[in-house]
Design an enzyme around this catalytic site. Structure first.
Site, PDB file in Angstrom:
ATOM      1  NE  ARG A   1     -61.028 -46.683 -25.376  1.00 18.42           N
ATOM      2  CZ  ARG A   1     -61.742 -46.270 -26.417  1.00 18.42           C
ATOM      3  NH1 ARG A   1     -62.026 -47.078 -27.374  1.00 18.42           N
ATOM      4  NH2 ARG A   1     -62.165 -45.025 -26.516  1.00 18.42           N
ATOM      5  CB  THR A   2     -62.038 -46.173 -18.497  1.00 16.08           C
ATOM      6  OG1 THR A   2     -60.912 -45.824 -19.300  1.00 16.08           O
ATOM      7  CG2 THR A   2     -61.591 -46.356 -17.066  1.00 16.08           C
TER       8      THR A   2
ATOM      9  CE  LYS B   1     -81.108 -33.097  -7.370  1.00 13.79           C
ATOM     10  NZ  LYS B   1     -81.712 -34.050  -6.416  1.00 13.79           N
TER      11      LYS B   1
ATOM     12  NE  ARG C   1     -62.232 -41.426 -17.408  1.00 15.22           N
ATOM     13  CZ  ARG C   1     -61.929 -41.910 -18.606  1.00 15.22           C
ATOM     14  NH1 ARG C   1     -62.624 -41.546 -19.666  1.00 15.22           N
ATOM     15  NH2 ARG C   1     -60.948 -42.768 -18.761  1.00 15.22           N
TER      16      ARG C   1
ATOM     17  CG  HIS D   1     -56.374 -43.252 -17.277  1.00 17.30           C
ATOM     18  ND1 HIS D   1     -56.972 -44.295 -16.591  1.00 17.30           N
ATOM     19  CD2 HIS D   1     -57.077 -43.111 -18.431  1.00 17.30           C
ATOM     20  CE1 HIS D   1     -57.993 -44.749 -17.306  1.00 17.30           C
ATOM     21  NE2 HIS D   1     -58.080 -44.053 -18.427  1.00 17.30           N
TER      22      HIS D   1
END
Ligand code: NCD
Length: 304
Positions: A51-52, A80, A101, A129
């Site tokens: 969703r986000t 890396k 995120r 959030h």
């Protein structure tokens, strides 16, 4: 330049203005089709998301902008060993705004300190959030026509549930909000949340052992899944997994205008039979999330 790292970065007036803009967009999306023409948004997702990420991407496309990014840390230079601060400097060269995120608490803040463009926190570990909170507040406002004077129950994983933390931290600024906490042992709301927000703002708050006993009192029920990916050895996922399941039967004593919310994804904590109940608002939240993110992108890019 403004970022959104914590929901408390926004005043209550700013949040309300975002909700108003989002409702305007929802009612007349065609007016916004070219607002972000030639603008690029970068989505940096170091953790899974449906969703986000996709609502941010849909939001930018519906504003006429473009999107670049990655949805898997393994496909970025993080694999890396590149640092978040270097990544933020690099992505600033390619984009006008970035959404990040990350499994580490504070990573979006570090990105914002090194980026040359606005940064939006799309979830940092078990911490915060803020854009889910904007989504939640918009939904409460549309359902209840108010953002104060209600009793809200939070049920499930209150320890690691970052959507719960962000929502409680801002609700503590609202008038006459009563909070009821329902969580399995070991998954209680962290003590810093109680002291820094609930007690500091003299918010009425109680803990309950079961959903049934508090159900008749609730105006809003905010369900969450157990955040399995954040469990450490100390918590036993299997033994806690079925602690609280919302069923139609448990809703018998609930108010007729109860608003049932869930940030999703749902695992097993709401039985699917509840979906057809008019009080189920979780799929409405999903749609609202796109419009409030459109409003947020416009605000941070300073587009009228
Ligand atoms: C939430 C999250 O990522 O914190 N999902 C979402 O963004 N809607 C909730 C969850 O994963 O349980």
């Amino acid at each position: 330049m403004k970022n959104l790292i914590d929901i408390l970065d926004l005043s209550l007036d700013e949040i309300f203005n975002l909700i108003e803009t989002a409702i305007k967009i929802k009612n007349d999306p065609s007016r916004y089709l070219e607002k972000c023409k030639y603008k690029k948004m970068a989505t940096l997702f170091f953790e899974p998301s449906t969703r986000t990420r996709l609502s941010f991407e849909a939001a930018m496309y519906e504003l006429g902008g473009n999107v670049i990014g990655f949805s898997d840390a393994q496909s970025s230079s993080a694999a890396k060993g590149e640092s978040v601060s270097d990544t933020a400097k690099v992505i600033s060269c390619y984009s006008d705004i970035m959404v990040i995120r990350h499994p580490k608490e504070g990573a979006p803040l570090v990105a914002s300190m090194n980026a040359a463009v606005p940064v939006i926190n799309a979830g940092d570990g078990g911490h915060n959030h803020p854009t889910q909170t904007l989504t939640d507040l918009m939904t409460v406002y549309l359902e209840k026509k108010r953002l104060n004077n209600f009793t809200i129950g939070f049920c499930g994983d209150l320890k690691f549930g970052r959507t719960v933390h962000s929502l409680i931290s801002t609700l503590c600024r609202h008038k006459n909000v009563k909070i009821i906490l329902i969580s399995p042992e070991n998954l209680n709301l962290p003590s810093y949340m109680i002291s820094n927000y609930i007690n500091k703002n003299h918010i009425e708050c109680i803990e309950a052992n079961d959903l049934e006993s508090v159900m008749p009192e609730l105006d809003i029920l905010y369900m969450t899944r157990l955040q399995k990916e954040r469990f450490t050895g100390a918590q036993d996922f299997e033994s806690l997994n079925n602690s609280y399941i919302l069923t139609l039967n448990k809703l018998k004593s609930a108010k007729k205008d109860l608003c049932i919310m869930h940030p999703l994804p749902r695992v097993n904590e709401i039985e699917t039979a509840v979906d057809a109940d008019p009080r189920a608002c979780y799929f409405k939240q999903v749609l609202n999330g796109k419009y409030i993110r459109m409003a947020l992108i416009l605000k941070l890019l300073e587009i009228e």
